[in-house]
Design a protein around this motif. Structure first.
Motif, PDB file in Angstrom:
ATOM      1  N   MET A   1      51.385  78.844  53.697  1.00 13.80           N
ATOM      2  CA  MET A   1      50.905  78.429  52.373  1.00 13.80           C
ATOM      3  C   MET A   1      49.419  78.722  52.225  1.00 13.80           C
ATOM      4  SD  MET A   1      52.993  74.894  51.832  1.00 13.80           S
ATOM      5  CE  MET A   1      52.244  74.430  50.305  1.00 13.80           C
ATOM      6  N   LYS A   2      48.684  78.589  53.334  1.00 16.47           N
ATOM      7  CA  LYS A   2      47.243  78.871  53.290  1.00 16.47           C
ATOM      8  C   LYS A   2      47.006  80.322  52.899  1.00 16.47           C
ATOM      9  CE  LYS A   2      43.158  78.917  56.281  1.00 16.47           C
ATOM     10  NZ  LYS A   2      42.671  78.766  57.648  1.00 16.47           N
ATOM     11  N   GLN A   3      47.829  81.205  53.467  1.00 17.72           N
ATOM     12  CA  GLN A   3      47.652  82.626  53.188  1.00 17.72           C
ATOM     13  C   GLN A   3      48.196  83.004  51.821  1.00 17.72           C
ATOM     14  OE1 GLN A   3      49.478  84.148  56.895  1.00 17.72           O
ATOM     15  NE2 GLN A   3      47.433  84.884  57.400  1.00 17.72           N
ATOM     16  N   ILE A   4      49.221  82.277  51.366  1.00 20.99           N
ATOM     17  CA  ILE A   4      49.792  82.557  50.050  1.00 20.99           C
ATOM     18  C   ILE A   4      48.875  82.005  48.958  1.00 20.99           C
ATOM     19  CG2 ILE A   4      51.683  81.946  48.487  1.00 20.99           C
ATOM     20  CD1 ILE A   4      53.531  81.968  50.952  1.00 20.99           C
ATOM     21  N   GLU A   5      48.305  80.803  49.228  1.00 23.49           N
ATOM     22  CA  GLU A   5      47.419  80.122  48.291  1.00 23.49           C
ATOM     23  C   GLU A   5      48.084  79.914  46.919  1.00 23.49           C
ATOM     24  OE1 GLU A   5      42.609  80.179  47.633  1.00 23.49           O
ATOM     25  OE2 GLU A   5      43.549  81.908  48.563  1.00 23.49           O
TER      26      GLU A   5
ATOM     27  N   GLU B   1      53.696  66.425  57.798  1.00 24.19           N
ATOM     28  CA  GLU B   1      52.613  67.248  58.340  1.00 24.19           C
ATOM     29  C   GLU B   1      52.354  68.487  57.491  1.00 24.19           C
ATOM     30  OE1 GLU B   1      54.516  65.530  60.224  1.00 24.19           O
ATOM     31  OE2 GLU B   1      53.265  64.597  61.739  1.00 24.19           O
ATOM     32  N   ILE B   2      53.370  68.927  56.750  1.00 28.48           N
ATOM     33  CA  ILE B   2      53.175  70.099  55.881  1.00 28.48           C
ATOM     34  C   ILE B   2      52.226  69.706  54.758  1.00 28.48           C
ATOM     35  CG2 ILE B   2      54.238  71.720  54.295  1.00 28.48           C
ATOM     36  CD1 ILE B   2      56.796  71.518  55.900  1.00 28.48           C
ATOM     37  N   ALA B   3      52.546  68.607  54.084  1.00 25.57           N
ATOM     38  CA  ALA B   3      51.716  68.140  52.972  1.00 25.57           C
ATOM     39  C   ALA B   3      50.321  67.798  53.474  1.00 25.57           C
ATOM     40  CB  ALA B   3      52.357  66.919  52.342  1.00 25.57           C
ATOM     41  N   GLN B   4      50.295  67.130  54.624  1.00 27.06           N
ATOM     42  CA  GLN B   4      49.035  66.696  55.216  1.00 27.06           C
ATOM     43  C   GLN B   4      48.176  67.894  55.566  1.00 27.06           C
ATOM     44  OE1 GLN B   4      49.741  63.414  58.038  1.00 27.06           O
ATOM     45  NE2 GLN B   4      48.447  64.614  59.409  1.00 27.06           N
ATOM     46  N   GLY B   5      48.824  68.860  56.237  1.00 25.62           N
ATOM     47  CA  GLY B   5      48.106  70.062  56.667  1.00 25.62           C
ATOM     48  C   GLY B   5      47.522  70.809  55.486  1.00 25.62           C
TER      49      GLY B   5
ATOM     50  N   ALA C   1      41.137  70.003  50.919  1.00 21.97           N
ATOM     51  CA  ALA C   1      39.953  69.134  51.026  1.00 21.97           C
ATOM     52  C   ALA C   1      38.779  69.865  51.654  1.00 21.97           C
ATOM     53  CB  ALA C   1      40.310  67.896  51.849  1.00 21.97           C
ATOM     54  N   ASP C   2      39.078  70.738  52.640  1.00 23.63           N
ATOM     55  CA  ASP C   2      38.016  71.491  53.319  1.00 23.63           C
ATOM     56  C   ASP C   2      37.550  72.679  52.499  1.00 23.63           C
ATOM     57  OD1 ASP C   2      39.419  71.078  56.690  1.00 23.63           O
ATOM     58  OD2 ASP C   2      38.219  69.746  55.410  1.00 23.63           O
TER      59      ASP C   2
ATOM     60  N   ASP D   1      39.257  75.351  52.025  1.00 23.86           N
ATOM     61  CA  ASP D   1      39.761  76.601  52.600  1.00 23.86           C
ATOM     62  C   ASP D   1      40.716  77.331  51.676  1.00 23.86           C
ATOM     63  OD1 ASP D   1      39.919  75.310  56.014  1.00 23.86           O
ATOM     64  OD2 ASP D   1      38.284  76.183  54.850  1.00 23.86           O
ATOM     65  N   VAL D   2      41.315  76.583  50.762  1.00 25.66           N
ATOM     66  CA  VAL D   2      42.202  77.209  49.777  1.00 25.66           C
ATOM     67  C   VAL D   2      41.885  76.658  48.396  1.00 25.66           C
ATOM     68  CG1 VAL D   2      44.181  77.734  51.251  1.00 25.66           C
ATOM     69  CG2 VAL D   2      43.977  75.487  50.226  1.00 25.66           C
ATOM     70  N   ASP D   3      42.198  77.471  47.400  1.00 20.81           N
ATOM     71  CA  ASP D   3      41.960  77.062  46.019  1.00 20.81           C
ATOM     72  C   ASP D   3      43.303  76.735  45.395  1.00 20.81           C
ATOM     73  OD1 ASP D   3      40.674  78.755  43.041  1.00 20.81           O
ATOM     74  OD2 ASP D   3      40.973  76.634  43.518  1.00 20.81           O
ATOM     75  N   SER D   4      43.734  75.493  45.539  1.00 18.90           N
ATOM     76  CA  SER D   4      45.031  75.058  45.019  1.00 18.90           C
ATOM     77  C   SER D   4      44.877  73.687  44.395  1.00 18.90           C
ATOM     78  CB  SER D   4      46.044  74.881  46.145  1.00 18.90           C
ATOM     79  OG  SER D   4      46.553  76.084  46.584  1.00 18.90           O
ATOM     80  N   ASP D   5      45.798  73.399  43.480  1.00 21.80           N
ATOM     81  CA  ASP D   5      45.845  72.044  42.931  1.00 21.80           C
ATOM     82  C   ASP D   5      46.952  71.289  43.644  1.00 21.80           C
ATOM     83  OD1 ASP D   5      44.704  72.927  39.806  1.00 21.80           O
ATOM     84  OD2 ASP D   5      44.201  71.003  40.744  1.00 21.80           O
ATOM     85  N   ILE D   6      46.576  70.296  44.451  1.00 22.20           N
ATOM     86  CA  ILE D   6      47.615  69.441  45.034  1.00 22.20           C
ATOM     87  C   ILE D   6      47.813  68.273  44.085  1.00 22.20           C
ATOM     88  CG2 ILE D   6      48.097  67.748  46.820  1.00 22.20           C
ATOM     89  CD1 ILE D   6      47.484  69.543  48.863  1.00 22.20           C
ATOM     90  N   ILE D   7      49.055  68.044  43.708  1.00 22.13           N
ATOM     91  CA  ILE D   7      49.328  66.900  42.836  1.00 22.13           C
ATOM     92  C   ILE D   7      50.063  65.868  43.664  1.00 22.13           C
ATOM     93  CG2 ILE D   7      50.277  66.108  40.666  1.00 22.13           C
ATOM     94  CD1 ILE D   7      50.364  68.938  39.685  1.00 22.13           C
TER      95      ILE D   7
END
Lengths: 92, 382
Positions: free
Chosen positions: B15-19, B33-37, B43-44, B46-52
């Protein structure tokens, strides 16, 4: 109205805007509202309450009901203060 | 680059690479752990995503549908009761032909409550018109998630990628990653054909369809599913150029000359491979067929691969109460068209995370090879 085949249809029932103009809902009626035009006082109440915009105005007076779209809800019958519109069973 | 990742971390890595643009998610063991990761990555910065952070899995899928319909790349993850909770929306996602990708970490459905692995959750959703791909290892999960995105966007069907809860999701494994720029190039920019935020071409999504049209819209899905088999292979060939791995409908392990074949999904296939290595040293002709693409089910290709076998044992990690177990059902289906049918056996194992040991698998192989009576069709049951 000719029904489309699965090849002709868009996927996922996607629809372009304006389908409410194409989909004629007149066939849904059980009762047809019929106005006695000579008795009409042109208060425009029926025009205001019709949920389908099926009652048409000309020169600020009630002109006619578009039976291609009128669904026969009879709100106009109930709300007309002069009791000008009567309900008649379809197909009689 | 090689990293030590759990199966869950492999999903976050993909998911990090897909973004993806939008990730609506609700936690459930063993997916958490998937959601957490992924949340950590957001939060860091490292990716530009909207987590809802939605209030339930039903909302997670609803939000994913809304985002995807709007024209965004939407992904989520769930397990067990979470998948069950979003069941209504699974059909909406597939019916609206939205390319949502979801990681499903296989965990037993309730009741009784159980947090461990069996396939009852994803098997319960096999009619939802989602493409279903099962993964044996973290490496496979990682690669399948990337393949899934392209597959979903080409077929316009949502895809769910399975892995065994705890066994794969929480076990640290070696994962060889594809370079991020190569992943970005592989998945490309998302260019949806129909999306709600396209103000120049306004559309309505999710209209009512009565008896005069519903059947035809659903048939379009049938055709899309059928076509998905070909597209899966095509995209797999492209991905092979980046990883060197094969993406067939199933993996065959010592299958070609096997007299006795076992069929199993996910991590148990790995255990079976160990047993096959041992028995092959003793000159026993045993093999494995590990299905990967479960929906659409490749009946013809599987029948072709199995027709030479003398005996086949299908190991299901779920029951279809009142009927044949799901995987066994499909295999039996596939074999119906053969003139000469191998002997077919059904086993159910591992419900609620009950371990299946190498010794159990060896016993199945030996019983079939030596025509001994089958002790238990429900492996390890007391």
């Amino acid at each position: 109205m000719k029904l489309k085949t699965h090849k002709e249809m868009k996927i996922a029932a996607l629809a372009e805007p304006g389908t409410s103009v194409e989909n004629e809902t007149g066939s849904w009626r059980t009762f047809r509202p019929i106005p006695e035009k000579s008795k009409c006082i042109n208060c425009l109440t029926c025009y205001n309450v019709c949920p389908e915009n099926a009652i048409k105005i000309k020169n600020n007076k009630i002109d006619y009901i578009d039976y291609k779209f009128c669904k026969g809800c009879l709100i106009c019958v109930r709300e007309c203060p002069a009791h000008v519109i009567r309900a008649e069973k379809e197909g009689q | 680059m090689i990293k030590a990742l759990t199966g869950a971390e492999a999903v976050s890595e993909a998911m990090k690479q897909i973004e993806p643009d939008v990730v609506p998610v609700y936690p459930i063991t063993p997916q958490t752990e998937i959601a957490q990761g992924y949340a950590q990555l957001v939060a860091d910065g490292d990716v530009d995503s909207d987590i809802i952070r939605v209030e339930s899995e039903h909302s997670a899928m609803s939000a994913a549908i809304g985002a995807s319909a709007a024209g965004a790349r939407a992904m989520t993850a769930t397990s067990s009761a979470g998948l069950a909770y979003m069941w209504e929306m699974l059909g909406v996602a597939s019916g609206l032909r939205l390319p949502i990708v979801m990681a499903v970490v296989n965990r037993a459905l309730s009741a009784p409550i159980n947090i461990h692995c069996d396939h009852s959750d994803s098997m319960g959703a096999r009619d939802s018109s989602w493409i279903q791909i099962y993964s044996e290892t973290a490496q496979e999960v990682y690669e399948n998630m990337i393949l899934a995105l392209r597959l979903a966007e080409k077929t316009l069907l949502p895809v769910m990628i399975m892995q065994d809860g705890f066994i794969t999701s929480h076990c640290l494994q070696k994962v060889k990653l594809i370079d991020s720029p190569k992943v970005k190039k592989f998945i490309g920019i998302y260019k949806p054909k129909n999306y709600l935020l396209d103000v120049d071409h306004p559309i309505t999504m999710g209209s009512l369809e009565l008896f005069d049209y519903h059947f035809e819209t659903k048939y379009q899905q049938t055709l899309a599913m059928e076509n998905a088999k070909k597209i899966y292979l095509e995209i797999g060939k492209e991905l092979k150029k980046l990883t060197g791995n094969n993406y067939d409908f199933f993996e065959d392990y010592n299958l070609k000359d096997a007299d006795v074949v076992l069929i199993a999904l996910n991590s148990t296939a790995g255990t079976i491979k160990s047993v096959i290595d041992k028995l092959r040293k003793e000159k026993m002709k045993v093999g494995l067929l590990k299905p990967k693409l479960f929906r659409p089910f490749p009946y013809k290709e599987i029948a072709d691969a199995l027709k030479h076998a003398k005996k086949i044992a299908v190991l299901d990690r779920s029951e279809s109460y009142g009927a044949n177990p799901p995987l066994y059902s499909e295999i039996k289906n596939a074999l119906y068209d053969l003139d000469k049918k191998p002997e077919l056996h059904s086993f159910v194992y591992g419900l609620g995370g009950r371990d299946i040991l190498e010794s159990d698998i060896e016993e199945i192989f030996i019983s079939l090879l030596k025509n001994k009576p089958i002790k238990q069709t429900h492996v390890g049951l007391r």
